[in-house]
Design an enzyme around this catalytic site. Sequence first.
Site, short mmCIF file in Angstrom:
data_model
loop_
_atom_site.label_atom_id
_atom_site.label_comp_id
_atom_site.label_asym_id
_atom_site.label_seq_id
_atom_site.Cartn_x
_atom_site.Cartn_y
_atom_site.Cartn_z
CG LEU A 127 -1.54 -7.41 -2.34
CD1 LEU A 127 -1.25 -6.63 -1.06
CD2 LEU A 127 -0.62 -8.62 -2.45
CB ALA A 145 0.52 3.73 -4.56
CG ASP A 164 -0.32 0.36 -3.91
OD1 ASP A 164 -1.40 0.00 -4.42
OD2 ASP A 164 -0.25 1.17 -2.96
N GLY A 205 0.79 -1.23 0.00
CA GLY A 205 0.00 0.00 0.00
C GLY A 205 0.82 1.27 0.00
CE1 TYR A 260 -11.68 -1.06 5.64
CE2 TYR A 260 -12.65 -0.31 7.70
CZ TYR A 260 -11.57 -0.39 6.84
OH TYR A 260 -10.37 0.21 7.18
CB SER A 305 -10.27 -0.59 10.96
OG SER A 305 -11.25 0.44 10.94
CB ILE A 334 -1.34 4.40 6.50
CG1 ILE A 334 -2.49 5.19 7.14
CG2 ILE A 334 -0.42 3.84 7.58
CD1 ILE A 334 -3.48 4.34 7.92
CE LYS A 364 -8.91 -2.89 7.62
NZ LYS A 364 -7.47 -2.99 7.28
N GLY A 368 -5.27 -1.79 1.65
CA GLY A 368 -6.63 -2.14 2.01
C GLY A 368 -7.62 -1.31 1.21
#
Length: 258
Positions: free
Chosen positions: A43, A11, A33, A9, A152, A112, A14, A156, A72
């Site tokens: 992914l 790109a 990414d 992640g 979501y 999260s 976070i 998580k 994510g």
Amino acid sequence: MTRKIAVSGTASGIGKALAGLLRAQGDEVIGIDLKDADVCADLSTPEGRALAVESVLGMCGGVLDGVVACAGVSTFTTLTVRVNYFGVTAMLEGLRPALAAAPAPRAAVIGSISGTKPAVPEVVRACLDGLEEEAVESGERAVERGDGRMLYPSSKSALAQWLRRVCVTPEWAGCGIPLNAVAPGVVLTPMSDPLFADEEMRKAMDAAVPMPLNGYAEPEVVAEALRWLISPANSHMSGQVVYVDGGAEATLRGPDVY
């Protein structure tokens, strides 16, 4: 000493912030990414995960000092389950041998505050049983009945439970690999931008995730917590979900949950 850290992640958001912090302190980062990364892989698919793992292993020479799964999505579709749970766990499991080969390996994932919210039990159960297609089928049924927004939190919640389950096993703790999570509240990233574009959505978000301490977080705030979790200084923290959420979790669940 320069450490080699794989981060998914990178790109945006976070992951991008963490990669910047690590590179600034002299670490070598292997970014993953869909685009604009050292390793470009999807992914959400088994083939993409295998490509990511194979590529990272080739670039690190089979030894990694750290792995952080930041990639994510937050769609109300089953893509959320494929990326947030199966994409994360497959990448970590695939790179675990490279971590075990390092002198002070560390691993972390992005959880999260949503992981504390109501989930779809069938989706969570299938995730933890490693049954991706069953999890997706259950997720599709949830979408059909209007519960897509629960996917979501389901992804998580399943991820946090997986982490708690495996972190103390011989393959992780037994190999000296601390595995932990940071669970943000509302973070100002491209993924959350749509929430701020709609005033009604923003009000609903503020009610669902109250953040009395300093409000919304910049991605660097979460990245700093991740940086410590994967630092050599963290020798004994394992299986912890650290809420970097402006006090949202304490507000919502109260003092009796700790």
